[in-house]
Design a protein around this motif. Structure first.
Motif, PDB file in Angstrom:
ATOM      1  N   ASN A  49      41.046  57.645  41.919  1.00 48.09           N
ATOM      2  CA  ASN A  49      41.452  56.478  41.178  1.00 48.09           C
ATOM      3  C   ASN A  49      41.545  55.271  42.104  1.00 48.09           C
ATOM      4  N   SER A  50      41.502  54.088  41.496  1.00 46.13           N
ATOM      5  CA  SER A  50      41.687  52.874  42.276  1.00 46.13           C
ATOM      6  C   SER A  50      43.069  52.877  42.867  1.00 46.13           C
ATOM      7  N   ARG A  51      43.177  52.491  44.109  1.00 49.14           N
ATOM      8  CA  ARG A  51      44.458  52.470  44.785  1.00 49.14           C
ATOM      9  C   ARG A  51      44.395  51.464  45.903  1.00 49.14           C
ATOM     10  N   ALA A  52      45.525  51.157  46.453  1.00 50.07           N
ATOM     11  CA  ALA A  52      45.555  50.242  47.593  1.00 50.07           C
ATOM     12  C   ALA A  52      45.090  50.968  48.826  1.00 50.07           C
ATOM     13  N   LEU A  53      44.108  50.451  49.490  1.00 47.77           N
ATOM     14  CA  LEU A  53      43.596  51.086  50.691  1.00 47.77           C
ATOM     15  C   LEU A  53      44.507  50.857  51.880  1.00 47.77           C
ATOM     16  N   ASP A  54      45.303  49.856  51.837  1.00 44.56           N
ATOM     17  CA  ASP A  54      46.204  49.579  52.942  1.00 44.56           C
ATOM     18  C   ASP A  54      47.363  48.780  52.386  1.00 44.56           C
ATOM     19  N   SER A  55      48.508  48.881  53.004  1.00 42.99           N
ATOM     20  CA  SER A  55      49.679  48.176  52.524  1.00 42.99           C
ATOM     21  C   SER A  55      49.448  46.679  52.589  1.00 42.99           C
ATOM     22  N   GLY A  56      49.925  45.985  51.554  1.00 41.91           N
ATOM     23  CA  GLY A  56      49.758  44.543  51.514  1.00 41.91           C
ATOM     24  C   GLY A  56      48.438  44.093  50.935  1.00 41.91           C
ATOM     25  N   ARG A  57      47.563  45.029  50.561  1.00 45.51           N
ATOM     26  CA  ARG A  57      46.284  44.666  49.981  1.00 45.51           C
ATOM     27  C   ARG A  57      46.283  45.019  48.501  1.00 45.51           C
ATOM     28  N   PRO A  58      45.528  44.299  47.685  1.00 43.82           N
ATOM     29  CA  PRO A  58      45.418  44.660  46.282  1.00 43.82           C
ATOM     30  C   PRO A  58      44.688  45.986  46.119  1.00 43.82           C
ATOM     31  N   ALA A  59      44.872  46.600  44.932  1.00 45.38           N
ATOM     32  CA  ALA A  59      44.238  47.889  44.667  1.00 45.38           C
ATOM     33  C   ALA A  59      42.722  47.758  44.735  1.00 45.38           C
ATOM     34  N   VAL A  60      42.092  48.698  45.401  1.00 43.33           N
ATOM     35  CA  VAL A  60      40.650  48.685  45.598  1.00 43.33           C
ATOM     36  C   VAL A  60      40.105  50.062  45.274  1.00 43.33           C
TER      37      VAL A  60
ATOM     38  N   MET B 111      28.826  45.952  57.423  1.00 30.28           N
ATOM     39  CA  MET B 111      29.763  46.659  58.303  1.00 30.28           C
ATOM     40  C   MET B 111      31.096  45.922  58.407  1.00 30.28           C
ATOM     41  N   ALA B 112      31.033  44.589  58.429  1.00 24.82           N
ATOM     42  CA  ALA B 112      32.265  43.805  58.498  1.00 24.82           C
ATOM     43  C   ALA B 112      33.100  44.006  57.241  1.00 24.82           C
ATOM     44  N   LEU B 113      32.468  44.120  56.090  1.00 19.32           N
ATOM     45  CA  LEU B 113      33.204  44.377  54.856  1.00 19.32           C
ATOM     46  C   LEU B 113      33.908  45.732  54.904  1.00 19.32           C
ATOM     47  N   ILE B 114      33.215  46.739  55.435  1.00 22.55           N
ATOM     48  CA  ILE B 114      33.833  48.063  55.536  1.00 22.55           C
ATOM     49  C   ILE B 114      35.045  48.014  56.456  1.00 22.55           C
ATOM     50  N   VAL B 115      34.895  47.355  57.607  1.00 27.69           N
ATOM     51  CA  VAL B 115      36.005  47.283  58.555  1.00 27.69           C
ATOM     52  C   VAL B 115      37.180  46.505  57.976  1.00 27.69           C
ATOM     53  N   SER B 116      36.907  45.440  57.211  1.00 29.79           N
ATOM     54  CA  SER B 116      37.984  44.616  56.675  1.00 29.79           C
ATOM     55  C   SER B 116      38.634  45.223  55.440  1.00 29.79           C
ATOM     56  N   VAL B 117      37.896  46.045  54.688  1.00 33.77           N
ATOM     57  CA  VAL B 117      38.432  46.611  53.449  1.00 33.77           C
ATOM     58  C   VAL B 117      39.151  47.931  53.692  1.00 33.77           C
ATOM     59  N   PHE B 118      38.602  48.783  54.566  1.00 27.17           N
ATOM     60  CA  PHE B 118      39.127  50.137  54.724  1.00 27.17           C
ATOM     61  C   PHE B 118      40.112  50.217  55.882  1.00 27.17           C
ATOM     62  N   PRO B 119      41.189  50.989  55.721  1.00 28.06           N
ATOM     63  CA  PRO B 119      42.139  51.179  56.816  1.00 28.06           C
ATOM     64  C   PRO B 119      41.525  52.020  57.917  1.00 28.06           C
ATOM     65  N   GLN B 120      42.180  52.026  59.064  1.00 31.58           N
ATOM     66  CA  GLN B 120      41.596  52.647  60.244  1.00 31.58           C
ATOM     67  C   GLN B 120      41.329  54.131  60.073  1.00 31.58           C
TER      68      GLN B 120
END
Length: 471
Positions: free
Chosen positions: A2-13, A127-136
């Motif tokens: 399901n859609s969820r927040a990938l990292d705290s402080g970010r909208p659900a993705v 690649m920049a989108l992946i790094v900025s959207v996904f947590p480590q």
């Protein structure tokens, strides 16, 4: 999922949807690079142009992408990576549609340029989108999946293009690319989240023009040298012009490092610490080696009497192995750190290339399937950890620039590998088997030296420091 927040402080993705649309874009751009090699004779006959001129349907696409990657990466940092990425998908679809409808060579090449512009826009920012959207903890797996789609697109291009050519026409390949790219662009608008930061600044178009001149003369020299001789006067003049413009470009970058434009960003990368330079070198030498093998081995097998279908079955082992190992390598790098898996992949690739250089002509067609699979496994172990290290060292405001530079040097590695594979084919066809061994041994040495450099660079740093840098 399901859609969820990938990292705290970010909208659900919706993580899987984001990965799917970004990976499909990467697949399409590399698919389009190889779909038309087999159709050049048909294109030349239909449009009434020489086959050598039809070759520019392929060459101009790769050239436009390579020239514009740094510009589009910087533009993504300034204007927003999502905006540039998604606009690139729409431009790619428009270019493919124009190519399908083109009635002459000039229109075909014009819309092929449009297609290349679009591909450069989303290659520079994916690649920049992946790094900025996904947590480590999810980044390595996502990058590994994208690397899989890049390789799959490169390998599927000739096969799919040949199928469409046999049953339909060369225009049908462009129709397919246009339809799929348009659908992916609509989905990207829906699923990729808006950027949370932008660097601002400006583009340095003067530096971009210097870079375009440098790379254009280099690519034309390699293309001409592969078809004639690298010792011919035109090729030597082109190589000299490329070296001169490269030197002038490097001087300009040094002077621009204190500014805020594209040249400053690129200069910060090119004159950064040796860790980043090492990652770029690894990208070039591994893609060079892999693409040299992919071009040369089928020719060696055919000269040994193997049937074309059997050769195709053997060579499919490379992308299949990469599809399996790239996500696993990325996941392992996330948990244990990238150094170990990267060093193991480089070692495996170097040893496999060494074996190919020394023993492949004596191997049977079935036995050569093993090194092909091992090359795919090695590439899968290399791409994601290496990307994680380099991207993890970049400031957030320069992620687009770093992403575009990595894509650029990946394309340069592919270009060098294609030229090296062409030397092998020419030597084997003329009965000069020494070129085969020389190319593979040089590739093995380059990869092995990169591995030693990696171990030397990180020997005293420890896994903890490396893991922190990678994230």
């Amino acid at each position: 999922m399901n859609s969820r927040a990938l990292d705290s402080g970010r909208p659900a993705v919706n993580g899987p949807a984001v990965k799917a649309v970004i990976c499909l874009g990467a697949f399409l751009s590399n698919l389009s690079a190889g779909m038309f090699n087999i159709a050049l004779v048909d294109i030349s006959a239909d449009l009434g142009i020489p086959v050598a001129s039809a070759q520019w349907v392929v060459s101009i696409y790769l050239l436009v992408i390579s020239v514009l990657l740094p510009v589009m990466g910087r533009l993504g940092d300034i204007r927003g990576r999502r905006r540039v990425h998604n606009a690139g998908l729409f431009a790619f679809a428009l270019g493919a549609l124009g190519c399908a409808l083109a009635g002459n060579a000039a229109m075909l090449l014009f819309f092929r340029v449009i297609q290349g512009i679009g591909a450069s826009m989303y290659q520079a920012t994916n690649m920049a989108l992946i790094v900025s959207v996904f947590p480590q903890e999810q980044r390595g797996r996502a990058l590994g999946l994208m690397s899989t789609f890049v390789a799959a697109g490169s390998m599927a291009g000739p096969a799919l293009g040949g199928f469409l050519l046999q049953w339909f026409s060369w225009e049908s390949s462009f129709w397919l690319l246009a339809a799929v790219a348009a659908a992916v662009a609509v989905l990207a608008q829906r699923w990729i989240p808006r950027d949370t930061e932008a660097a601002g600044g400006r583009l340095d178009l003067g530096a971009a023009l210097w870079f375009a001149a440098c790379l254009s003369t280099l690519m034309v020299a390699i293309d001409l040298g592969g078809r004639t001789s690298f010792a011919s006067l035109p090729v030597l003049l082109l190589l000299g012009a490329s070296a001169a413009t490269a030197a002038a470009y490097a001087v300009k970058l040094r002077h621009a490092r204190r500014g805020g434009g594209a040249a400053a960003s690129a200069g910060g990368l090119l004159f950064a610490g040796r860790d980043v330079v090492l990652g770029i070198v690894i990208t070039v030498v591994t893609y060079m080696a892999a693409f040299a093998a992919q071009l040369a081995l089928p020719a060696v097998l055919r000269l040994a009497g193997a049937e074309p279908a059997w050769v195709g079955l053997i060579m499919i082992g490379y992308p299949l192995a990469l599809v399996v190992t790239a996500p696993l390598g990325g996941s392992l790098a996330d948990r244990k750190g990238p150094l170990g898996i990267l060093a193991a992949g480089l070692t495996l690739m170097s040893v496999t290339l060494l074996a190919l250089g020394l023993a492949a002509p004596a191997l049977g067609t079935a036995a050569i399937a093993l090194p092909v699979v091992l090359l795919g496994c090695a590439m899968g172990m290399i791409t994601s950890p290496n990307t994680s290290i380099v991207m993890g060292m970049a400031p957030k405001e320069q992620l687009g620039m770093v992403s575009s530079v990595l894509a650029l040097f990946r394309n340069i590695g592919m270009m060098f590998g294609t030229a090296a594979g062409g030397l092998v084919i020419g030597g084997e066809s003329a009965g000069r088997g020494g070129s085969y061994a020389a190319v593979f041994l040089v590739c093995a040495a380059c990869v092995g030296l990169a591995c030693l450099w990696l171990l030397q660079t990180f020997r005293g740093s420890g896994r903890k420091r490396l893991r922190e840098q990678a994230h």
